[in-house]
Design an enzyme around this catalytic site. Sequence first.
Site, mmCIF file in Angstrom:
data_model
loop_
_atom_site.group_PDB
_atom_site.id
_atom_site.type_symbol
_atom_site.label_atom_id
_atom_site.label_comp_id
_atom_site.label_asym_id
_atom_site.label_seq_id
_atom_site.Cartn_x
_atom_site.Cartn_y
_atom_site.Cartn_z
ATOM 1 N N THR A 1 38.980 17.109 -11.735
ATOM 2 C CA THR A 1 39.873 16.332 -10.643
ATOM 3 C C THR A 1 39.278 16.635 -9.240
ATOM 4 O O THR A 1 39.653 15.919 -8.242
ATOM 5 C CB THR A 1 41.441 16.721 -10.495
ATOM 6 O OG1 THR A 1 41.421 18.058 -10.444
ATOM 7 C CG2 THR A 1 41.983 16.299 -11.826
ATOM 8 N N CYS B 1 44.378 24.651 -6.849
ATOM 9 C CA CYS B 1 45.736 24.807 -6.738
ATOM 10 C C CYS B 1 46.156 26.398 -6.602
ATOM 11 O O CYS B 1 45.131 27.162 -6.953
ATOM 12 C CB CYS B 1 46.563 24.170 -7.883
ATOM 13 S SG CYS B 1 46.625 22.767 -8.113
ATOM 14 N N CYS C 1 51.689 26.197 -9.216
ATOM 15 C CA CYS C 1 51.662 24.675 -8.829
ATOM 16 C C CYS C 1 52.384 24.025 -10.180
ATOM 17 O O CYS C 1 52.103 24.262 -11.284
ATOM 18 C CB CYS C 1 50.314 24.155 -8.802
ATOM 19 S SG CYS C 1 50.217 22.383 -8.598
ATOM 20 N N ARG D 1 50.543 19.278 -14.288
ATOM 21 C CA ARG D 1 50.236 19.439 -15.616
ATOM 22 C C ARG D 1 49.228 20.426 -15.734
ATOM 23 O O ARG D 1 48.111 20.590 -15.125
ATOM 24 C CB ARG D 1 49.678 18.277 -16.084
ATOM 25 C CG ARG D 1 50.050 17.983 -17.652
ATOM 26 C CD ARG D 1 49.899 16.553 -17.733
ATOM 27 N NE ARG D 1 48.605 15.981 -17.846
ATOM 28 C CZ ARG D 1 47.757 15.637 -18.625
ATOM 29 N NH1 ARG D 1 48.013 15.888 -19.922
ATOM 30 N NH2 ARG D 1 46.310 15.383 -18.467
ATOM 31 N N ARG E 1 39.257 20.231 -3.401
ATOM 32 C CA ARG E 1 39.989 19.978 -2.130
ATOM 33 C C ARG E 1 41.348 20.602 -2.474
ATOM 34 O O ARG E 1 41.862 20.505 -3.380
ATOM 35 C CB ARG E 1 40.411 18.442 -2.070
ATOM 36 C CG ARG E 1 39.096 17.664 -2.017
ATOM 37 C CD ARG E 1 39.713 16.096 -1.715
ATOM 38 N NE ARG E 1 40.394 15.771 -2.889
ATOM 39 C CZ ARG E 1 39.829 15.239 -4.063
ATOM 40 N NH1 ARG E 1 38.660 15.240 -4.221
ATOM 41 N NH2 ARG E 1 40.658 14.860 -5.031
ATOM 42 N N CYS F 1 45.253 20.901 -3.362
ATOM 43 C CA CYS F 1 46.180 20.132 -3.968
ATOM 44 C C CYS F 1 47.299 19.822 -2.892
ATOM 45 O O CYS F 1 47.985 20.473 -2.190
ATOM 46 C CB CYS F 1 46.895 20.914 -5.006
ATOM 47 S SG CYS F 1 48.060 19.886 -5.847
ATOM 48 N N CYS G 1 51.036 21.520 -4.124
ATOM 49 C CA CYS G 1 51.428 22.863 -4.138
ATOM 50 C C CYS G 1 50.744 23.615 -2.737
ATOM 51 O O CYS G 1 51.242 24.711 -2.282
ATOM 52 C CB CYS G 1 50.862 23.657 -5.318
ATOM 53 S SG CYS G 1 49.091 23.733 -5.552
HETATM 54 ZN ZN LIG Z 1 48.695 21.922 -7.177
#
Ligand SMILES: [Zn+2]
Length: 375
Positions: free
Chosen positions: A46, A50, A54, A57, A79, A81, A84
């Site tokens: 992705t 995080c 967080c 999933r 990048r 998240c 969170c």
């Molecule tokens: Zn996150």
Amino acid sequence: MLDPEKRGIMRNITDTQQPDPEHFWQALERRDPSFDGQFFFGVITTGVYCRPSCACRRPLRKNVRFFQYAAEAERAGFRPCLRCRPLAAIGQDPDTDRIRQASEFIRAHAQEPLTLAEMAQQASLSRFHFQRTFKAVMGVTPRQFAEACRLDVLKTELRQQRSVTDAIFEAGFGSLSRVYEKVDTRLGMTPVEYRSGGKHVPISYVAVSSALGRMMIGATDRGLCFVQFAETDEELLAQLRLEYPQALLQPMVEPYPDQFAAWMHALEQHVRGQQPRLELPLDLRATAFQMQVWQYLQSIPYGSVQSYAEVAQALRQPTAARAVARACATNRVALVIPCHRVIRGTGEMAGYRWGVERKRVLLDQERAVSRNAGR
Ligand SMILES: [Zn+2]
């Protein structure tokens, strides 16, 4: 902290930063908030990083990279998240945090024409202070950022195969001519080409052994679009797919076309320190800023290094050191665009997309070759 014997060049950059990945992984599985701020995890599928707690999933372990510092994750191209907000976990200075929030707001409202006052209001800062802080934190002005977000939306819309006109209006550009003014420099192709061309561009690729481990070379009919390193061919192919999800990927079979064979030979020689000058044709799509940075990097002489800040200075954007680091982290063509020649202002090695050890080997070799040539 690391046994030099074990510090082979084949190691992943994150290996040097994870005292105990198993420990981190367990904390991640438990969503343990007591680990917030102690480490961060990026998910390669992705591109987002995080904090351990967080609520997102849980990713597959093989897709997770651990980082001790948020900055390391960002340098590796991840990048923060939006859910969170990992930077808030480490209590970054309030202005930076406000700017991050404002930038999230701008991204979420990319399709709407926001005024500077509206953006500044999101950060609870005066327009003047907002403009200055934003530039310092993000490396671009709020307006440039908003425009880049709109282009991102447009690219996504185009990839989803909407009609070009729909996509342009959806992205908030308002008119066809507005977007065509921008695309030459930003998108690299016209929207129609981006959709149809981006989708069907054939990319030939081959993986070879090099002095720095497995190396994959990918090329379009115009030039090289991919030179990267990894441990395995599967990883390399996954990286290639991630960079060019719409392209027609074709494994190259022997005998290689003359030109391709010549490029491969030049790259292998270069890795061995036997061909300092590397001028190979490139075929890259990039933002104007990325292109500017990448072009500049090609002018840094073999055997020498510059800091992120020096590069930013040279581009007459002294506050853009972070953006320069990001452009280095998103380089798709190792060696030909020598992002390994950019280091931290403190003289530290800093991150390298393909592992800091590879960077060290490359720089040591360049210095040695230059020294011998100077004798
Ligand atoms: Zn996150």
